[in-house]
Design a protein around this motif. Structure first.
Motif, mmCIF file in Angstrom:
data_model
loop_
_atom_site.group_PDB
_atom_site.id
_atom_site.type_symbol
_atom_site.label_atom_id
_atom_site.label_comp_id
_atom_site.label_asym_id
_atom_site.label_seq_id
_atom_site.Cartn_x
_atom_site.Cartn_y
_atom_site.Cartn_z
ATOM 1 N N ALA A 1 0.422 -5.597 0.179
ATOM 2 C CA ALA A 1 0.244 -6.987 0.604
ATOM 3 C C ALA A 1 -0.968 -7.020 1.526
ATOM 4 C CB ALA A 1 1.480 -7.493 1.327
ATOM 5 N N CYS A 2 -1.998 -7.724 1.107
ATOM 6 C CA CYS A 2 -3.245 -7.842 1.853
ATOM 7 C C CYS A 2 -3.297 -9.249 2.454
ATOM 8 C CB CYS A 2 -4.414 -7.609 0.903
ATOM 9 S SG CYS A 2 -6.029 -7.649 1.670
ATOM 10 N N THR A 3 -3.501 -9.324 3.769
ATOM 11 C CA THR A 3 -3.428 -10.605 4.471
ATOM 12 C C THR A 3 -4.799 -11.085 4.923
ATOM 13 O OG1 THR A 3 -1.218 -10.059 5.259
ATOM 14 C CG2 THR A 3 -2.388 -11.793 6.452
ATOM 15 N N LEU A 4 -5.084 -12.341 4.609
ATOM 16 C CA LEU A 4 -6.265 -13.043 5.112
ATOM 17 C C LEU A 4 -5.795 -13.911 6.265
ATOM 18 C CD1 LEU A 4 -9.296 -13.835 4.699
ATOM 19 C CD2 LEU A 4 -8.455 -15.717 3.285
ATOM 20 N N ASP A 5 -6.438 -13.783 7.412
ATOM 21 C CA ASP A 5 -6.035 -14.540 8.594
ATOM 22 C C ASP A 5 -7.301 -15.057 9.280
ATOM 23 O OD1 ASP A 5 -4.384 -15.630 10.502
ATOM 24 O OD2 ASP A 5 -3.444 -13.736 11.050
ATOM 25 N N GLU A 6 -7.115 -15.941 10.233
ATOM 26 C CA GLU A 6 -8.247 -16.435 11.014
ATOM 27 C C GLU A 6 -8.323 -15.633 12.314
ATOM 28 O OE1 GLU A 6 -9.544 -20.462 13.262
ATOM 29 O OE2 GLU A 6 -8.834 -20.685 11.191
ATOM 30 N N VAL A 7 -9.490 -15.064 12.571
ATOM 31 C CA VAL A 7 -9.729 -14.293 13.790
ATOM 32 C C VAL A 7 -11.009 -14.820 14.424
ATOM 33 C CG1 VAL A 7 -10.177 -12.000 14.758
ATOM 34 C CG2 VAL A 7 -8.608 -12.246 12.818
ATOM 35 N N ASP A 8 -10.897 -15.272 15.651
ATOM 36 C CA ASP A 8 -12.059 -15.819 16.365
ATOM 37 C C ASP A 8 -12.779 -16.895 15.555
ATOM 38 O OD1 ASP A 8 -11.563 -14.104 18.526
ATOM 39 O OD2 ASP A 8 -12.776 -12.511 17.638
ATOM 40 N N GLY A 9 -11.990 -17.737 14.871
ATOM 41 C CA GLY A 9 -12.550 -18.864 14.140
ATOM 42 C C GLY A 9 -13.124 -18.537 12.777
ATOM 43 N N ALA A 10 -12.947 -17.305 12.302
ATOM 44 C CA ALA A 10 -13.489 -16.925 10.994
ATOM 45 C C ALA A 10 -12.408 -16.234 10.170
ATOM 46 C CB ALA A 10 -14.681 -15.993 11.169
ATOM 47 N N PRO A 11 -12.434 -16.428 8.844
ATOM 48 C CA PRO A 11 -11.462 -15.730 8.008
ATOM 49 C C PRO A 11 -11.746 -14.230 8.013
ATOM 50 C CG PRO A 11 -12.988 -17.001 6.652
ATOM 51 C CD PRO A 11 -13.325 -17.281 8.073
ATOM 52 N N ARG A 12 -10.668 -13.451 8.087
ATOM 53 C CA ARG A 12 -10.809 -11.999 8.130
ATOM 54 C C ARG A 12 -9.592 -11.358 7.478
ATOM 55 N NH1 ARG A 12 -13.589 -8.150 11.652
ATOM 56 N NH2 ARG A 12 -12.343 -6.267 11.662
ATOM 57 N N ILE A 13 -9.810 -10.325 6.694
ATOM 58 C CA ILE A 13 -8.708 -9.540 6.151
ATOM 59 C C ILE A 13 -8.208 -8.685 7.298
ATOM 60 C CG2 ILE A 13 -8.060 -7.728 4.520
ATOM 61 C CD1 ILE A 13 -10.245 -8.941 2.653
ATOM 62 N N THR A 14 -6.927 -8.869 7.662
ATOM 63 C CA THR A 14 -6.402 -8.224 8.862
ATOM 64 C C THR A 14 -5.435 -7.079 8.576
ATOM 65 O OG1 THR A 14 -4.668 -9.907 8.996
ATOM 66 C CG2 THR A 14 -6.670 -10.268 10.317
ATOM 67 N N THR A 15 -4.668 -7.167 7.504
ATOM 68 C CA THR A 15 -3.681 -6.120 7.237
ATOM 69 C C THR A 15 -3.591 -5.789 5.755
ATOM 70 O OG1 THR A 15 -1.830 -7.647 6.948
ATOM 71 C CG2 THR A 15 -2.220 -6.844 9.186
ATOM 72 N N SER A 16 -3.191 -4.559 5.507
ATOM 73 C CA SER A 16 -2.788 -4.130 4.174
ATOM 74 C C SER A 16 -1.510 -3.322 4.359
ATOM 75 C CB SER A 16 -3.863 -3.287 3.490
ATOM 76 O OG SER A 16 -3.460 -2.968 2.165
ATOM 77 N N GLU A 17 -0.413 -3.860 3.826
ATOM 78 C CA GLU A 17 0.899 -3.235 3.993
ATOM 79 C C GLU A 17 1.354 -2.660 2.655
ATOM 80 O OE1 GLU A 17 3.643 -6.053 5.735
ATOM 81 O OE2 GLU A 17 2.008 -6.974 6.854
ATOM 82 N N LEU A 18 1.594 -1.354 2.648
ATOM 83 C CA LEU A 18 2.041 -0.669 1.447
ATOM 84 C C LEU A 18 3.540 -0.412 1.529
ATOM 85 C CD1 LEU A 18 -0.810 1.971 1.306
ATOM 86 C CD2 LEU A 18 -0.525 0.065 -0.266
ATOM 87 N N THR A 19 4.243 -0.686 0.446
ATOM 88 C CA THR A 19 5.656 -0.376 0.330
ATOM 89 C C THR A 19 5.802 0.582 -0.849
ATOM 90 O OG1 THR A 19 6.233 -2.561 1.180
ATOM 91 C CG2 THR A 19 7.968 -1.330 0.037
ATOM 92 N N ILE A 20 6.335 1.762 -0.555
ATOM 93 C CA ILE A 20 6.401 2.832 -1.546
ATOM 94 C C ILE A 20 7.848 3.173 -1.844
ATOM 95 C CG2 ILE A 20 5.782 5.242 -2.027
ATOM 96 C CD1 ILE A 20 3.929 3.724 0.754
ATOM 97 N N ARG A 21 8.173 3.224 -3.117
ATOM 98 C CA ARG A 21 9.479 3.696 -3.572
ATOM 99 C C ARG A 21 9.179 4.792 -4.590
ATOM 100 N NH1 ARG A 21 14.845 2.322 -3.526
ATOM 101 N NH2 ARG A 21 15.957 2.512 -5.497
ATOM 102 N N ALA A 22 9.773 5.962 -4.364
ATOM 103 C CA ALA A 22 9.436 7.111 -5.195
ATOM 104 C C ALA A 22 10.675 7.828 -5.693
ATOM 105 C CB ALA A 22 8.577 8.085 -4.392
ATOM 106 N N GLN A 23 10.608 8.249 -6.943
ATOM 107 C CA GLN A 23 11.617 9.139 -7.509
ATOM 108 C C GLN A 23 10.992 10.521 -7.570
ATOM 109 O OE1 GLN A 23 12.885 7.589 -11.278
ATOM 110 N NE2 GLN A 23 13.822 5.778 -10.389
ATOM 111 N N VAL A 24 11.450 11.399 -6.678
ATOM 112 C CA VAL A 24 10.887 12.741 -6.575
ATOM 113 C C VAL A 24 12.044 13.735 -6.448
ATOM 114 C CG1 VAL A 24 9.259 14.239 -5.362
ATOM 115 C CG2 VAL A 24 8.908 11.752 -5.337
ATOM 116 N N PRO A 25 12.434 14.364 -7.552
ATOM 117 C CA PRO A 25 13.540 15.322 -7.491
ATOM 118 C C PRO A 25 13.224 16.471 -6.521
ATOM 119 C CG PRO A 25 12.953 14.830 -9.769
ATOM 120 C CD PRO A 25 11.902 14.224 -8.902
ATOM 121 N N GLY A 26 14.246 16.834 -5.749
ATOM 122 C CA GLY A 26 14.121 17.988 -4.867
ATOM 123 C C GLY A 26 13.382 17.743 -3.573
ATOM 124 N N LEU A 27 13.078 16.506 -3.239
ATOM 125 C CA LEU A 27 12.332 16.211 -2.018
ATOM 126 C C LEU A 27 13.227 15.438 -1.054
ATOM 127 C CD1 LEU A 27 9.456 16.533 -0.780
ATOM 128 C CD2 LEU A 27 8.975 14.237 -1.630
#
Length: 148
Positions: free
Chosen positions: A85-111
């Motif tokens: 999820a990449c967020t565009l927000d207003e910072v100091d009166g200008a649009p700015r990409i502020t965050t990138s949130e990764l959500t990971i779900r993994a199937q990994v046998p033996g881990l």
């Protein structure tokens, strides 16, 4: 010598608020994707935005980095599901990409979860898109091992 160079192009018509563009990539994988300011700040209505494209790049790049570190750990993944999820927000009166949130779900046998957390951190340091964003965009990730 670079490992790879990839190209994309946009053709934009009109002013920002009422204008629109079509984005295409040299590979042909992205063909005339519609782009508008409204798709960026309101409802997408089937159009894309730079933030959506960054989210797609970040999720796919992180998946490759994680698959690599899991394989090097001799615990290759059966499946990885990664959303960004990449967020565009207003910072100091200008649009700015502020965050990138990764959500990971993994199937990994033996881990186990503690080892998975360590490998997630390694993947975060290896991922070229994370490295490109780091320092300018707040990156977070949460990972969960899926039960079979």
């Amino acid at each position: 010598m670079p490992i790879a160079t990839r190209k994309a192009e946009i053709l934009w018509d009109g002013p920002l608020a009422r204008g629109s563009g079509t984005l295409s990539s040299a590979s042909g994988a992205l063909a005339a994707l519609p782009v508008t300011w409204a798709a960026r700040t309101e409802q997408p209505d089937g159009k894309t935005s730079p933030e959506e494209l960054i989210a797609a790049a970040h999720a796919s790049c992180f998946a490759m980095a994680l698959a690599l570190v899991l394989s090097e750990n001799h615990t290759p993944p059966q499946q990885l599901s990664i959303s960004a999820a990449c967020t565009l927000d207003e910072v100091d009166g200008a649009p700015r990409i502020t965050t990138s949130e990764l959500t990971i779900r993994a199937q990994v046998p033996g881990l186990e979860q503690p080892d998975f957390e360590r490998l997630l951190a390694q993947a975060a340091n290896l991922c070229p898109v994370s490295n490109a964003l780091r320092g300018n965009v707040e990156i977070s990730f949460a990972g969960e091992l899926a039960q079979r």
